[in-house]
Every structure is written in structure tokens, then in C-alpha cells.
Write a protein that holds these residues in place. Structure first.
Motif, PDB file in Angstrom:
ATOM      1  N   LEU A  89       0.824  -1.215   0.000  1.00 12.77           N
ATOM      2  CA  LEU A  89       0.000   0.000   0.000  1.00 12.77           C
ATOM      3  C   LEU A  89       0.856   1.262   0.000  1.00 12.77           C
ATOM      4  O   LEU A  89       1.854   1.341   0.721  1.00 12.77           O
ATOM      5  N   ASN A  90       0.454   2.240  -0.789  1.00 13.38           N
ATOM      6  CA  ASN A  90       1.096   3.549  -0.698  1.00 13.38           C
ATOM      7  C   ASN A  90       0.376   4.353   0.392  1.00 13.38           C
ATOM      8  O   ASN A  90      -0.606   3.877   0.982  1.00 13.38           O
ATOM      9  N   ASN A  91       0.836   5.544   0.693  1.00 14.92           N
ATOM     10  CA  ASN A  91       0.272   6.307   1.806  1.00 14.92           C
ATOM     11  C   ASN A  91      -1.186   6.694   1.595  1.00 14.92           C
ATOM     12  O   ASN A  91      -1.980   6.690   2.537  1.00 14.92           O
ATOM     13  N   THR A  92      -1.573   7.017   0.373  1.00 16.98           N
ATOM     14  CA  THR A  92      -2.973   7.348   0.101  1.00 16.98           C
ATOM     15  C   THR A  92      -3.852   6.131   0.349  1.00 16.98           C
ATOM     16  O   THR A  92      -4.926   6.235   0.949  1.00 16.98           O
ATOM     17  N   GLN A  93      -3.387   4.977  -0.072  1.00 22.98           N
ATOM     18  CA  GLN A  93      -4.137   3.743   0.143  1.00 22.98           C
ATOM     19  C   GLN A  93      -4.217   3.375   1.621  1.00 22.98           C
ATOM     20  O   GLN A  93      -5.236   2.873   2.091  1.00 22.98           O
ATOM     21  N   ARG A  94      -3.161   3.668   2.368  1.00 23.34           N
ATOM     22  CA  ARG A  94      -3.182   3.418   3.819  1.00 23.34           C
ATOM     23  C   ARG A  94      -4.253   4.264   4.502  1.00 23.34           C
ATOM     24  O   ARG A  94      -4.969   3.790   5.384  1.00 23.34           O
ATOM     25  N   VAL A  95      -4.350   5.526   4.087  1.00 25.00           N
ATOM     26  CA  VAL A  95      -5.375   6.414   4.648  1.00 25.00           C
ATOM     27  C   VAL A  95      -6.756   5.868   4.313  1.00 25.00           C
ATOM     28  O   VAL A  95      -7.634   5.796   5.180  1.00 25.00           O
ATOM     29  N   SER A 152      -9.460  10.597  13.926  1.00 25.44           N
ATOM     30  CA  SER A 152      -8.724  11.844  14.154  1.00 25.44           C
ATOM     31  C   SER A 152      -7.534  11.945  13.206  1.00 25.44           C
ATOM     32  O   SER A 152      -6.940  10.930  12.819  1.00 25.44           O
ATOM     33  N   ARG A 153      -7.204  13.144  12.862  1.00 29.06           N
ATOM     34  CA  ARG A 153      -6.051  13.393  11.989  1.00 29.06           C
ATOM     35  C   ARG A 153      -4.788  12.810  12.621  1.00 29.06           C
ATOM     36  O   ARG A 153      -3.953  12.232  11.941  1.00 29.06           O
ATOM     37  N   ALA A 154      -4.658  12.939  13.931  1.00 28.54           N
ATOM     38  CA  ALA A 154      -3.478  12.437  14.639  1.00 28.54           C
ATOM     39  C   ALA A 154      -3.381  10.914  14.570  1.00 28.54           C
ATOM     40  O   ALA A 154      -2.283  10.359  14.602  1.00 28.54           O
ATOM     41  N   ALA A 155      -4.508  10.220  14.450  1.00 26.47           N
ATOM     42  CA  ALA A 155      -4.507   8.762  14.397  1.00 26.47           C
ATOM     43  C   ALA A 155      -4.096   8.233  13.034  1.00 26.47           C
ATOM     44  O   ALA A 155      -3.737   7.064  12.894  1.00 26.47           O
ATOM     45  N   ILE A 156      -4.153   9.090  12.022  1.00 27.13           N
ATOM     46  CA  ILE A 156      -3.760   8.683  10.680  1.00 27.13           C
ATOM     47  C   ILE A 156      -2.272   8.965  10.553  1.00 27.13           C
ATOM     48  O   ILE A 156      -1.852  10.069  10.306  1.00 27.13           O
ATOM     49  N   ARG A 157      -1.497   7.945  10.725  1.00 30.86           N
ATOM     50  CA  ARG A 157      -0.043   8.104  10.811  1.00 30.86           C
ATOM     51  C   ARG A 157       0.641   7.874   9.470  1.00 30.86           C
ATOM     52  O   ARG A 157       1.276   6.842   9.252  1.00 30.86           O
ATOM     53  N   VAL A 158       0.463   8.853   8.588  1.00 27.41           N
ATOM     54  CA  VAL A 158       1.178   8.855   7.310  1.00 27.41           C
ATOM     55  C   VAL A 158       1.657  10.282   7.062  1.00 27.41           C
ATOM     56  O   VAL A 158       1.038  11.238   7.529  1.00 27.41           O
ATOM     57  N   PRO A 159       2.748  10.442   6.333  1.00 27.34           N
ATOM     58  CA  PRO A 159       3.221  11.791   6.011  1.00 27.34           C
ATOM     59  C   PRO A 159       2.206  12.541   5.154  1.00 27.34           C
ATOM     60  O   PRO A 159       1.521  11.948   4.326  1.00 27.34           O
ATOM     61  N   ARG A 199      -2.961  13.420   1.302  1.00 26.63           N
ATOM     62  CA  ARG A 199      -3.484  12.087   1.002  1.00 26.63           C
ATOM     63  C   ARG A 199      -5.011  12.091   1.012  1.00 26.63           C
ATOM     64  O   ARG A 199      -5.653  11.425   0.202  1.00 26.63           O
ATOM     65  N   LEU A 200      -5.600  12.845   1.938  1.00 26.71           N
ATOM     66  CA  LEU A 200      -7.061  12.955   1.984  1.00 26.71           C
ATOM     67  C   LEU A 200      -7.592  13.665   0.742  1.00 26.71           C
ATOM     68  O   LEU A 200      -8.606  13.269   0.175  1.00 26.71           O
ATOM     69  N   ARG A 201      -6.881  14.695   0.297  1.00 28.38           N
ATOM     70  CA  ARG A 201      -7.279  15.375  -0.947  1.00 28.38           C
ATOM     71  C   ARG A 201      -7.158  14.434  -2.132  1.00 28.38           C
ATOM     72  O   ARG A 201      -8.003  14.449  -3.029  1.00 28.38           O
ATOM     73  N   ASP A 202      -6.126  13.593  -2.139  1.00 28.63           N
ATOM     74  CA  ASP A 202      -5.972  12.615  -3.221  1.00 28.63           C
ATOM     75  C   ASP A 202      -7.214  11.731  -3.328  1.00 28.63           C
ATOM     76  O   ASP A 202      -7.672  11.426  -4.427  1.00 28.63           O
ATOM     77  N   LEU A 203      -7.744  11.296  -2.195  1.00 24.54           N
ATOM     78  CA  LEU A 203      -8.897  10.398  -2.204  1.00 24.54           C
ATOM     79  C   LEU A 203     -10.135  11.038  -2.819  1.00 24.54           C
ATOM     80  O   LEU A 203     -11.051  10.342  -3.253  1.00 24.54           O
ATOM     81  N   ARG A 204     -10.163  12.350  -2.882  1.00 21.70           N
ATOM     82  CA  ARG A 204     -11.297  13.056  -3.511  1.00 21.70           C
ATOM     83  C   ARG A 204     -11.162  13.102  -5.035  1.00 21.70           C
ATOM     84  O   ARG A 204     -12.131  13.386  -5.726  1.00 21.70           O
ATOM     85  N   LEU A 260      -7.357   1.245  -4.948  1.00 26.78           N
ATOM     86  CA  LEU A 260      -6.432   0.204  -4.478  1.00 26.78           C
ATOM     87  C   LEU A 260      -5.834  -0.628  -5.617  1.00 26.78           C
ATOM     88  O   LEU A 260      -5.192  -1.645  -5.367  1.00 26.78           O
ATOM     89  N   ARG A 261      -6.017  -0.197  -6.839  1.00 21.70           N
ATOM     90  CA  ARG A 261      -5.635  -1.006  -8.015  1.00 21.70           C
ATOM     91  C   ARG A 261      -4.185  -1.488  -7.966  1.00 21.70           C
ATOM     92  O   ARG A 261      -3.914  -2.616  -8.392  1.00 21.70           O
ATOM     93  N   THR A 262      -3.263  -0.710  -7.453  1.00 22.29           N
ATOM     94  CA  THR A 262      -1.854  -1.131  -7.449  1.00 22.29           C
ATOM     95  C   THR A 262      -1.549  -2.134  -6.332  1.00 22.29           C
ATOM     96  O   THR A 262      -0.481  -2.743  -6.329  1.00 22.29           O
ATOM     97  N   ALA A 263      -2.487  -2.297  -5.377  1.00 24.90           N
ATOM     98  CA  ALA A 263      -2.235  -3.185  -4.249  1.00 24.90           C
ATOM     99  C   ALA A 263      -3.096  -4.451  -4.295  1.00 24.90           C
ATOM    100  O   ALA A 263      -3.048  -5.257  -3.376  1.00 24.90           O
TER     101      ALA A 263
END
Length: 104
Positions: free
Chosen positions: A17-23, A36-43, A48-53, A98-101
Motif C-alpha cells: 500500500l502507498n500512503n494514500t491507500q493506507r489512509v 482523528s487526523r493524529a490517528a492517521i499516521r502517514v506523512p 493524502r485525503l485530498r488525493d482520495l477526492r 487500491l488497483r496497485t495493491a
């Protein structure tokens, strides 16, 4: 969560998984609950949230709210929480993101 979406999630190679996929996985596993934003532990979690949109990542509708808006107690008055609008979760959108994973 719909059975067809669970089937897709069962085909995911979590190690790739890449970071966007982890989110996305974290938000999907929350099953409509706020994370919570703090619970999402990715750089760069905001990016990454904008990517999902975006269409290339499934065009998910990501909801955002502050702790105060949700009536949650927090030592951080700026604490931010996120969730995915359940109506935007489809088999196709999840497969797109998730196509790459996927192990198929």
C-alpha cells in the motif's frame, strides 16, 4: 460495509500500500466512524485525503469536522476528524483507489 467492498479489501496486499491507500484503508476500517487526523499516521495526511477526492483515487466524499463540532473532548481545540461518506464507497471506487495493491 457492503459485501462486495469487503471482497475487494480481502484481495489487497497490505504490504504494498502507498500512503494514500493506507489512509483509505484506515477510513474504511472505521466503518463510518470519525478518525482523528493524529490517528492517521502517514506523512502529509492532508494531501493524502485530498488525493482520495480525485477521480484517479475513487472520487470519495471525505467529511471533515472539528472536535468541537462533533462534541468530542480534546486537549487540542483544533483537533480535526475525518470520515468517508458511505454513499461514495462502491466496489468500483475502492478497486480504483487500491488497483496497485490488489493481488489479482
Amino acid at each position: 460495509m457492503k459485501r462486495e467492498v469487503r471482497t475487494v479489501l480481502g484481495q489487497v496486499n497490505r504490504k504494498s500500500l502507498n500512503n494514500t491507500q493506507r489512509v483509505l484503508m484506515q477510513l474504511l476500517n472505521a466503518e463510518g466512524e470519525w478518525v482523528s487526523r493524529a490517528a492517521i499516521r502517514v506523512p502529509s495526511v492532508g494531501s493524502r485525503l485530498r488525493d482520495l477526492r480525485k477521480a484517479e483515487f475513487g472520487s470519495f466524499q471525505i467529511r471533515c469536522a472539528t472536535a468541537q463540532e462533533l462534541g468530542k473532548r480534546s486537549t487540542n481545540t483544533r483537533a480535526t476528524f475525518y470520515s468517508i461518506e458511505p454513499r461514495s464507497i462502491t466496489r468500483e471506487s475502492v478497486r480504483q483507489a487500491l488497483r496497485t495493491a490488489l493481488e489479482v
